[in-house]
Design a protein around this motif. Structure first.
Motif, short mmCIF file in Angstrom:
data_model
loop_
_atom_site.label_atom_id
_atom_site.label_comp_id
_atom_site.label_asym_id
_atom_site.label_seq_id
_atom_site.Cartn_x
_atom_site.Cartn_y
_atom_site.Cartn_z
N ALA A 55 0.84 -1.20 0.00
CA ALA A 55 0.00 0.00 0.00
C ALA A 55 0.88 1.25 0.00
CB ALA A 55 -0.92 -0.01 1.22
N LEU A 56 1.96 1.20 0.77
CA LEU A 56 2.97 2.26 0.78
C LEU A 56 4.34 1.62 0.95
CD1 LEU A 56 1.39 4.96 3.18
CD2 LEU A 56 1.54 5.07 0.68
N VAL A 57 5.34 2.23 0.35
CA VAL A 57 6.72 1.79 0.51
C VAL A 57 7.50 2.90 1.21
CG1 VAL A 57 8.80 0.94 -0.63
CG2 VAL A 57 6.55 0.46 -1.63
N GLY A 62 22.15 16.82 0.93
CA GLY A 62 22.69 15.55 1.40
C GLY A 62 22.07 15.06 2.69
N GLU A 63 21.07 15.78 3.20
CA GLU A 63 20.39 15.39 4.44
C GLU A 63 19.56 14.12 4.20
OE1 GLU A 63 17.73 17.65 7.85
OE2 GLU A 63 17.35 18.10 5.74
N TYR A 64 19.52 13.26 5.22
CA TYR A 64 18.77 12.01 5.10
C TYR A 64 17.27 12.28 5.16
CZ TYR A 64 23.33 9.97 6.10
OH TYR A 64 24.66 9.64 6.04
N VAL A 65 16.51 11.38 4.51
CA VAL A 65 15.06 11.55 4.47
C VAL A 65 14.39 10.20 4.30
CG1 VAL A 65 15.09 11.96 1.97
CG2 VAL A 65 13.13 12.75 3.32
N PHE A 66 13.27 10.02 4.96
CA PHE A 66 12.37 8.90 4.71
C PHE A 66 11.08 9.47 4.13
CE2 PHE A 66 14.19 5.30 7.23
CZ PHE A 66 13.89 4.29 6.32
N PHE A 67 10.61 8.89 3.06
CA PHE A 67 9.35 9.31 2.47
C PHE A 67 8.58 8.08 2.01
CE2 PHE A 67 12.70 9.38 -0.67
CZ PHE A 67 12.16 8.78 -1.80
N VAL A 68 7.29 8.23 1.75
CA VAL A 68 6.48 7.10 1.34
C VAL A 68 6.07 7.28 -0.12
CG1 VAL A 68 5.62 6.50 3.62
CG2 VAL A 68 4.37 8.18 2.25
N VAL A 69 6.01 6.16 -0.83
CA VAL A 69 5.56 6.16 -2.22
C VAL A 69 4.51 5.07 -2.41
CG1 VAL A 69 7.71 7.11 -3.11
CG2 VAL A 69 7.45 4.63 -2.94
N PRO A 72 3.09 2.25 -4.97
CA PRO A 72 3.43 1.48 -6.17
C PRO A 72 2.44 1.60 -7.31
CG PRO A 72 3.81 0.16 -4.21
CD PRO A 72 3.08 1.40 -3.77
N GLU A 73 1.25 2.13 -7.03
CA GLU A 73 0.25 2.28 -8.10
C GLU A 73 0.53 3.50 -8.99
OE1 GLU A 73 -2.27 0.19 -8.88
OE2 GLU A 73 -1.40 -1.15 -7.37
N GLN A 74 1.39 4.39 -8.53
CA GLN A 74 1.68 5.58 -9.32
C GLN A 74 2.57 5.24 -10.51
OE1 GLN A 74 0.18 8.56 -8.68
NE2 GLN A 74 -0.90 7.36 -7.12
N GLN A 75 2.35 5.93 -11.63
CA GLN A 75 3.06 5.59 -12.85
C GLN A 75 4.57 5.86 -12.77
OE1 GLN A 75 1.43 7.92 -16.04
NE2 GLN A 75 2.22 9.87 -15.28
N GLN A 76 4.98 6.77 -11.89
CA GLN A 76 6.41 7.06 -11.75
C GLN A 76 7.13 6.02 -10.88
OE1 GLN A 76 3.97 9.18 -10.99
NE2 GLN A 76 4.20 11.06 -12.21
N TYR A 77 6.37 5.07 -10.35
CA TYR A 77 6.95 3.95 -9.61
C TYR A 77 7.05 2.77 -10.57
CZ TYR A 77 7.44 0.31 -5.96
OH TYR A 77 7.87 -0.75 -5.17
N GLN A 78 8.24 2.30 -10.81
CA GLN A 78 8.44 1.18 -11.73
C GLN A 78 8.95 -0.03 -10.96
OE1 GLN A 78 11.57 1.72 -14.59
NE2 GLN A 78 11.19 -0.23 -15.61
N CYS A 79 8.16 -1.09 -10.98
CA CYS A 79 8.62 -2.36 -10.41
C CYS A 79 9.47 -3.02 -11.49
CB CYS A 79 7.42 -3.22 -10.02
SG CYS A 79 7.85 -4.60 -8.96
N VAL A 80 10.77 -2.90 -11.37
CA VAL A 80 11.69 -3.30 -12.43
C VAL A 80 11.64 -4.80 -12.67
CG1 VAL A 80 14.11 -3.32 -13.19
CG2 VAL A 80 13.19 -1.35 -11.93
N LYS A 81 11.76 -5.56 -11.60
CA LYS A 81 11.75 -7.01 -11.76
C LYS A 81 11.59 -7.70 -10.41
CE LYS A 81 16.76 -7.78 -11.43
NZ LYS A 81 17.96 -8.35 -12.08
N LYS A 82 11.22 -8.95 -10.47
CA LYS A 82 11.26 -9.81 -9.30
C LYS A 82 12.65 -10.41 -9.22
CE LYS A 82 9.31 -13.99 -7.21
NZ LYS A 82 8.35 -15.11 -7.34
N ILE A 83 13.24 -10.35 -8.04
CA ILE A 83 14.57 -10.91 -7.83
C ILE A 83 14.40 -12.36 -7.42
CG2 ILE A 83 16.70 -10.75 -6.50
CD1 ILE A 83 15.92 -7.74 -6.11
N ASP A 84 14.85 -13.28 -8.23
CA ASP A 84 14.70 -14.69 -7.93
C ASP A 84 15.65 -15.08 -6.81
OD1 ASP A 84 12.76 -15.15 -9.86
OD2 ASP A 84 14.25 -15.44 -11.43
N THR A 85 15.12 -15.73 -5.80
CA THR A 85 15.93 -16.20 -4.68
C THR A 85 15.61 -17.66 -4.44
OG1 THR A 85 14.27 -15.66 -3.00
CG2 THR A 85 15.80 -13.92 -3.62
#
Length: 566
Positions: A175-177, A187-194, A196-209
């Motif tokens: 729901a959120l990442v 250069g300051e650290y940050v945590f933000f939420v995104v 995955p349904e948004q078009q600018q979020y690309q699920c590149v691939k599943k990493i096989d383990t």
């Protein structure tokens, strides 16, 4: 403290809803059956049925939402979270993994300062949402200093996120990442939420383990993903601290999952061995099999006693009492390692049967080795553990006694943890745990403990040894066993654990301590004084045949007590 038996579920809960959800979860898996679980595992079937169950019962909403933000009367309670790790591990690591990475993804949100995101998260959990933790990167792993995820400023306090994250569970469906990065300009650290349904979020691939086959471990990319203030959960020191404190909480979960896996393996192994006749004898009639089973059982009970006692200290934590920061990495390192040991021992009994595709054991053989490797390697956690040696032995202070923390309070301190200052964390006298125990192997182990303390006083590591990380990590194994023994004894008193079981636990503890001491003698350069003390630490545990026989009978009586539904 007894082993989990889903067919005879027993655990004390102070609210009926927790028991109801535990039983419904057990029923979900037992109704699905081992055959289907194994077929899904081998075909790498996405566990949509489990996600549907989470949504229907609002499972994560009840267990993983602090009370202030819950829409369903939930709370964050490590007493019941501990057990739920065990239940999910008992049935399959992929199901536990979905839960684990949700815990990690929620950590920065609950630790952050963005009330709007917290409220939204509570609502998403109530709708069945799962979460993800965008921390590691392919080139840098969890090296936060080198993070290349950037927020580029555009206008009016808005940003565009650019970068990739790697090895992110639930990265396809969260729901959120929660995503860790840096502001490009400062250069300051940050945590933000995104989302995955948004078009600018690309699920590149599943990493096989090789493990958690059914889970989706993702590589994802943010391509000029728009971020506003309402999406930022923390910045600067808080963002940095949230990454570490989230792992402080998350690493604990691995130990209880390992307990669940090893427990299921024990039932399967004893059922198989008790019904298999070789050379005119049942396998359980062979003395070496009885020895392996009894040791496996003792190690498993010890795992559970330690991990659930560590949960008490997490629940009791405050700025004044942060002992959990020692106990958590011991859960992560020692309990998961002991899970591997138990499954390896049981595999010596079931042998080729453990490789058969229709057994739980086949899945466990693959999965159990993952847990020591997640959320920091053994060496990373050992490096943390040895920071506490001095105060553990020489900084004793009085603390109020911590009992069984099974109340229905919200564990809110975990989301407001004090950071740094590890050298200021103190401990009461470790010897207090031994006062009510007078048995041969417990007393022998205490002699080993006092020899180790004497080593620190009379022949501590010299400057060269202290700089040799390999030497210090090896010596740290001895310290870890001492901490392990303390909490085992504390919890055995709380749960009134059978004295025979405690004696069998400390039989292997004496032996393990001796083996680590021998390694120090054989593998490292020591001063004559150090060498002599390490030699004195090598002791042979007392073997009480009657005590052994009584514990073996406990193990043998497990036959037929649990078999998973087909």
């Amino acid at each position: 403290m007894e082993l989990l038996n889903p067919k005879k579920y027993e655990r004390r809960h102070n609210d009926e809803k927790t028991r109801e959800l535990a039983l419904k979860t057990i029923d979900f898996f037992e109704s699905k059956g081992l055959k289907q679980i194994k077929e899904d595992d081998q075909a790498m079937v996405w566990y949509q049925d489990f996600l549907d169950f989470i949504k229907k019962e609002q499972l994560f909403a009840h267990f993983l939402t602090p009370a202030k933000y819950s829409c369903v009367g939930g709370r964050w309670d490590m007493y019941r979270i501990s057990e739920f790790n065990e239940i999910l591990g008992f049935y399959g690591l992929c199901y536990w993994y979905c839960w684990q990475v949700s815990i990690l993804g929620l950590g920065p949100i609950w630790m952050g300062q963005n009330e709007e995101v917290k409220t939204r998260t509570g609502e998403l959990l109530a709708k069945g949402g799962v979460f993800a933790f965008g921390l590691s990167e392919q080139a840098h792993g969890a090296d936060l200093y080198s993070s290349e995820m950037k927020l580029k400023p555009v206008d009016d306090g808005n940003y565009l996120a650019e970068g990739e994250k790697y090895y992110i569970g639930n990265g396809n469906c969260a729901a959120l990442v929660s995503t860790f990065g840096k502001f490009a300009d400062t250069g300051e650290y940050v945590f933000f939420v995104v989302d995955p349904e948004q078009q600018q979020y690309q699920c590149v691939k599943k990493i096989d383990t090789s493990g958690v086959r059914q889970a989706y471990v993702a590589q994802y990319a943010l391509n000029d993903y728009p971020i506003s203030k309402k999406d930022i959960v923390s910045t600067g020191k808080l963002a940095w601290d949230s990454s570490l404190n989230t792992i402080n909480v998350g690493k604990f979960e691995l130990g209880c999952a390992s307990i669940g896996i090893a427990t299921h393996c024990l039932y399967e192994a004893v059922n198989h061995a008790a019904s298999r006749n070789l050379y005119g004898k049942y396998v359980t009639d062979f003395p070496h099999v009885q020895r392996i089973f009894t040791e496996s059982y003792a190690r498993l009970i010890a795992m559970k006693l330690f991990a659930f006692r560590a949960a008490d200290y997490m629940r009791a934590a405050s700025d004044e009492d942060r002992r959990y920061l020692l106990f958590n990495p011991v859960v992560k390192m020692k309990v998961t390692g002991q899970g591997e040991t138990v499954v390896r021992l049981l595999h010596e009994i079931v042998a080729a049967k453990g490789f058969e595709q229709d057994t739980y054991f086949e899945m466990a053989l693959r999965d159990i080795g993952m847990l020591p490797k997640l959320e920091g390697t053994e060496h990373v956690n050992m490096a943390l553990i040895i920071k506490f040696v001095k105060n553990y032995f020489f900084g004793a202070v009085d603390y109020p006694e911590v009992g069984r923390m099974d109340g229905t309070d919200d564990d809110s301190y975990l989301f407001n943890q004090k950071t740094g200052g590890l050298s200021s964390i103190c401990f009461p006298d470790y010897g207090l745990a031994y006062q009510s125990f007078d048995s041969e192997n417990v007393n022998m182990f205490r002699e080993q403990v006092e020899l180790f303390r004497n080593l620190l006083v009379t022949a501590p590591p010299n400057e060269g040894q202290a700089r040799d990380i390999d030497y210090m990590l090896a010596a740290g194994e001895l310290f870890t066993l001492i901490v392990y023994g303390q909490l085992i004894l504390e919890n055995s008193a709380i749960y009134n654990t059978d004295a025979d079981v405690i004696e069998q636990i400390f039989s292997f503890m004496v032996r393990d301590f001796s083996e680590y001491s021998l390694r120090m003698v054989l593998n490292y350069e020591n001063s004559p004084a150090q060498q002599e003390i390490f030699r004195q630490m090598i002791k042979k545990p007392v073997r009480d045949e009657e005590c052994f026989a009584r514990v073996w009978r406990k193990v043998y009586d497990l036959r037929g007590q649990y078999t998973m539904n087909d």
